[in-house]
Design a protein around this motif. Structure first.
Motif, short mmCIF file in Angstrom:
data_model
loop_
_atom_site.label_atom_id
_atom_site.label_comp_id
_atom_site.label_asym_id
_atom_site.label_seq_id
_atom_site.Cartn_x
_atom_site.Cartn_y
_atom_site.Cartn_z
N SER A 47 -82.71 5.63 25.84
CA SER A 47 -81.62 6.34 25.18
C SER A 47 -81.12 7.55 25.96
CB SER A 47 -82.07 6.79 23.79
OG SER A 47 -83.16 7.71 23.88
N THR A 87 -75.58 5.98 28.70
CA THR A 87 -74.54 5.75 27.70
C THR A 87 -73.46 4.76 28.16
OG1 THR A 87 -74.90 7.92 26.71
CG2 THR A 87 -72.79 6.86 26.26
N LEU A 122 -77.10 5.71 17.78
CA LEU A 122 -76.83 6.81 18.70
C LEU A 122 -75.39 6.79 19.19
CD1 LEU A 122 -78.04 9.20 20.27
CD2 LEU A 122 -78.74 7.58 22.04
N ARG A 152 -78.72 12.64 18.10
CA ARG A 152 -79.86 12.31 18.94
C ARG A 152 -81.18 12.82 18.38
NH1 ARG A 152 -80.49 10.39 23.88
NH2 ARG A 152 -78.22 10.38 24.19
N ASP A 187 -84.21 10.40 17.36
CA ASP A 187 -85.51 10.48 18.04
C ASP A 187 -86.64 10.63 17.03
OD1 ASP A 187 -84.35 10.23 20.53
OD2 ASP A 187 -84.52 12.36 21.05
#
Length: 235
Positions: free
Chosen positions: A118, A123, A190, A196, A200
């Motif tokens: 991630s 991205t 996400l 984020r 997480d």
């Protein structure tokens, strides 16, 4: 970011963002590979939902005929670009390798793996991955190689890690699929929410529970056979 800027980012790696890979020098390579590098950069910048061969050809300095010659169809070009793109993101490629470090608890390894998957530098790849998945969901046959890899490759790698932990293979296969599904779902979250820190924390809570189930399953297997291990994983 201009198209030529994306090419430069792909060529030198991702610098401050933390990636360590580079695009191989295209000098002396085949024309298909040269075009594939350029097409991949185009798809990462512009996406594929509105992709046309005419626009891609203009951006990469070729023509429709040559793109069809090397990639057969628009769908073949998109699939080739996505499969090629993953190699540009070392944090994606190497993430699951972190699970093999058995010196650390499983929940810690899962958390480290998720942070790599991630990482913000990934991205552009995540966006392309899910965009192509949307196309493939409607027209699976032109994207069969992509779907086969997306549906099996990571599952199998996580399965092997869990077998090494001591789970019977059938149970490891089921739990491996569950873990990969967790990652894919959180990647989508996400991209859509950008939250984020919360994501997480959700991952780490799930990883702790998964690790607890694995420890229970291994202990129950040692004491009472594979059936008890499966029951522990179903908790």
């Amino acid at each position: 970011m201009r198209f030529d800027s994306v090419i430069e980012v792909l060529r030198v790696g991702f610098g401050r963002a933390g990636a360590v890979g580079t695009v191989p020098d295209v000098a002396g390579r085949g024309e298909r590979e040269r075009l594939l590098d350029l097409v991949t950069a185009h798809c990462l910048e512009h996406g594929v939902a509105d992709l046309t061969l005419r626009r891609v050809a203009a951006d990469v300095g070729t023509n429709n005929r040559m793109l069809l010659y090397y990639f057969t169809s628009k769908e073949g070009l998109i699939e080739s670009a996505l499969l090629h793109a993953v190699g540009r993101f070392p944090r994606v490629v190497g993430a699951i390798d972190l699970l093999h470090d058995r010196a650390a608890p499983l929940e810690e390894r899962l958390a480290r793996c998720w942070r790599e998957i991630s990482h913000p530098v990934n991205t552009p790849f995540m966006r392309l991955f899910f965009e192509v998945f949307g196309l493939a969901a409607h027209r699976p046959e032109p994207f069969r190689t992509y779907l086969d890899r997306a549906g099996h490759e990571w599952n199998a790698r996580v399965e092997e890690v869990l077998v090494a932990e001591g789970l019977p293979r059938p149970d490891a296969a089921l739990l491996g699929r569950e873990i990969v599904a967790l990652w894919r779902g959180l990647q989508f979250d996400l991209l859509s929410s950008g939250e984020r820190d919360e994501i997480d924390r959700s991952h780490d809570r799930a990883a702790t529970w998964i690790s607890h189930r694995v420890r229970r399953a291994i202990g129950d297997r040692a004491g009472g056979g594979d059936g008890d291990a499966a029951a522990a994983l179903r908790e």
